[in-house]
Design a protein around this motif. Sequence first.
Motif, PDB file in Angstrom:
ATOM      1  N   GLN A 156       0.667  -1.251  -0.003  1.00 58.17           N
ATOM      2  CA  GLN A 156       0.076   0.043  -0.076  1.00 58.17           C
ATOM      3  C   GLN A 156       0.946   1.227  -0.041  1.00 58.17           C
ATOM      4  O   GLN A 156       0.354   2.392   0.412  1.00 58.17           O
ATOM      5  CB  GLN A 156      -0.881   0.139   1.225  1.00 58.17           C
ATOM      6  N   PHE A 157       1.917   1.058  -0.595  1.00 56.48           N
ATOM      7  CA  PHE A 157       3.196   2.299  -0.580  1.00 56.48           C
ATOM      8  C   PHE A 157       2.525   3.736  -1.006  1.00 56.48           C
ATOM      9  O   PHE A 157       2.367   4.676  -0.619  1.00 56.48           O
ATOM     10  CB  PHE A 157       4.364   1.988  -1.188  1.00 56.48           C
ATOM     11  N   SER A 158       1.698   3.502  -2.380  1.00 56.91           N
ATOM     12  CA  SER A 158       0.955   4.568  -3.085  1.00 56.91           C
ATOM     13  C   SER A 158       0.012   5.173  -2.167  1.00 56.91           C
ATOM     14  O   SER A 158      -0.120   6.454  -2.046  1.00 56.91           O
ATOM     15  CB  SER A 158       0.587   4.286  -4.422  1.00 56.91           C
ATOM     16  N   GLN A 159      -0.736   4.312  -1.291  1.00 56.84           N
ATOM     17  CA  GLN A 159      -1.892   4.935  -0.492  1.00 56.84           C
ATOM     18  C   GLN A 159      -1.463   5.478   0.718  1.00 56.84           C
ATOM     19  O   GLN A 159      -1.889   6.420   1.326  1.00 56.84           O
ATOM     20  CB  GLN A 159      -2.631   3.657  -0.206  1.00 56.84           C
ATOM     21  N   ILE A 160      -0.074   5.014   1.257  1.00 57.85           N
ATOM     22  CA  ILE A 160       0.287   5.532   2.362  1.00 57.85           C
ATOM     23  C   ILE A 160       1.007   6.735   2.158  1.00 57.85           C
ATOM     24  O   ILE A 160       0.616   7.735   2.772  1.00 57.85           O
ATOM     25  CB  ILE A 160       1.449   4.738   2.923  1.00 57.85           C
ATOM     26  N   ALA A 161       1.578   7.298   1.055  1.00 61.46           N
ATOM     27  CA  ALA A 161       2.012   8.548   0.649  1.00 61.46           C
ATOM     28  C   ALA A 161       1.071   9.474   0.383  1.00 61.46           C
ATOM     29  O   ALA A 161       1.101  10.638   0.948  1.00 61.46           O
ATOM     30  CB  ALA A 161       2.934   8.263  -0.436  1.00 61.46           C
ATOM     31  N   GLN A 162      -0.158   9.197  -0.169  1.00 66.78           N
ATOM     32  CA  GLN A 162      -1.224   9.714  -0.460  1.00 66.78           C
ATOM     33  C   GLN A 162      -1.869  10.231   0.798  1.00 66.78           C
ATOM     34  O   GLN A 162      -2.255  11.279   0.983  1.00 66.78           O
ATOM     35  CB  GLN A 162      -2.003   9.124  -1.365  1.00 66.78           C
ATOM     36  N   SER A 163      -2.089   9.118   1.556  1.00 70.15           N
ATOM     37  CA  SER A 163      -2.797   9.454   2.906  1.00 70.15           C
ATOM     38  C   SER A 163      -2.021  10.517   3.817  1.00 70.15           C
ATOM     39  O   SER A 163      -2.722  11.319   4.463  1.00 70.15           O
ATOM     40  CB  SER A 163      -3.065   7.972   3.628  1.00 70.15           C
ATOM     41  N   ILE A 164      -0.570  10.185   3.793  1.00 67.11           N
ATOM     42  CA  ILE A 164       0.256  11.057   4.669  1.00 67.11           C
ATOM     43  C   ILE A 164      -0.100  12.779   3.869  1.00 67.11           C
ATOM     44  O   ILE A 164      -0.200  13.514   4.685  1.00 67.11           O
ATOM     45  CB  ILE A 164       1.603  10.988   4.665  1.00 67.11           C
ATOM     46  N   SER A 165       0.074  12.577   2.475  1.00 65.69           N
ATOM     47  CA  SER A 165      -0.217  14.022   2.049  1.00 65.69           C
ATOM     48  C   SER A 165      -1.573  14.660   2.254  1.00 65.69           C
ATOM     49  O   SER A 165      -1.536  15.983   2.428  1.00 65.69           O
ATOM     50  CB  SER A 165      -0.081  13.929   0.503  1.00 65.69           C
ATOM     51  N   SER A 166      -2.391  13.650   2.163  1.00 68.15           N
ATOM     52  CA  SER A 166      -3.779  14.387   2.377  1.00 68.15           C
ATOM     53  C   SER A 166      -3.924  15.007   3.591  1.00 68.15           C
ATOM     54  O   SER A 166      -4.741  16.039   3.995  1.00 68.15           O
ATOM     55  CB  SER A 166      -4.980  13.271   1.845  1.00 68.15           C
ATOM     56  N   ALA A 167      -3.463  14.254   4.660  1.00 73.33           N
ATOM     57  CA  ALA A 167      -3.876  14.734   6.075  1.00 73.33           C
ATOM     58  C   ALA A 167      -2.958  15.806   6.343  1.00 73.33           C
ATOM     59  O   ALA A 167      -3.343  16.704   7.061  1.00 73.33           O
ATOM     60  CB  ALA A 167      -3.016  13.716   7.111  1.00 73.33           C
ATOM     61  N   ILE A 168      -1.524  16.181   5.480  1.00 73.24           N
ATOM     62  CA  ILE A 168      -0.889  17.339   5.779  1.00 73.24           C
ATOM     63  C   ILE A 168      -1.568  18.350   4.986  1.00 73.24           C
ATOM     64  O   ILE A 168      -1.686  19.713   5.663  1.00 73.24           O
ATOM     65  CB  ILE A 168       0.506  17.194   5.154  1.00 73.24           C
TER      66      ILE A 168
END
Length: 260
Positions: A156-168
């Motif tokens: 889920q690497f892409s989803q992890i990066a997207q989730s962190i970015s969205s939270a920021i």
Amino acid sequence: MRKLQPAHGGADFGATYNGRKEKDDNLDLALAVGNILSQRGIHVIYTRTTDVYQTPFEKAAIANESDADFFISFHRNSSPESNQYEGIETLVYDKSGQKLDMAENINGALGELGFREIGVKSRPGLVVLRRTKMPAVLIETGFLNTDNDNERFDTQFSQIAQSISSAILGTLDEESLENKPESQNNFYRVQTGSFQNKEYANNMLYTLQDQGFPAFLLYEDGVFKVQVGAYKNLANAIKMEKALRKSGYSTWIVSAPASY
């Protein structure tokens, strides 16, 4: 401007497990998150983009000298025994201000991907949290010596990066909204999740609707966004956000044109 700090590097591997090195995971994730933020118009500076070592004091100094307005440090956790613990946590100097909001949002966003949420912890003794002049958050993205967390990190690497970015982005957007005069041409929604996988988005959507929240699904910027309500008055959006957070959701407020 955001400062991203991939921890460890060079001769400092960080945690290791079956040939896996924490420094590599940290750099990969920091670069992926930075790329997403850059695409959204955020000016990103990295403490490193290659496999080099810097002391924590040097990293804090780089951030301070660049006049960054936020510092985010990427780590992976470890434990004395393999497969002893699992989960994600975020560390802050103290539990106050915007850094706490961002840390909570990152925890919640990663929890939506299946990580166990350990929570937000105060670590005033850490150099990169104590010596940085701007708000700082340290992310422990799962345990490097736990197979389940490694599987989530890899698959889920892409989803992890997207989730962190969205939270920021969500945290920063919310601050700007609260300081901006209300406009008759905009309305406000409360976002509870952002997913590349529609099934995950639908699962959250249906759960929210079953709990009585006026949730809906929006496909935008290549991701499925789960949002609640549409309010002309920002105070009403904040009221809904508090209700959602009380129910355990990670949230942020977004603004959109009335014709959106």
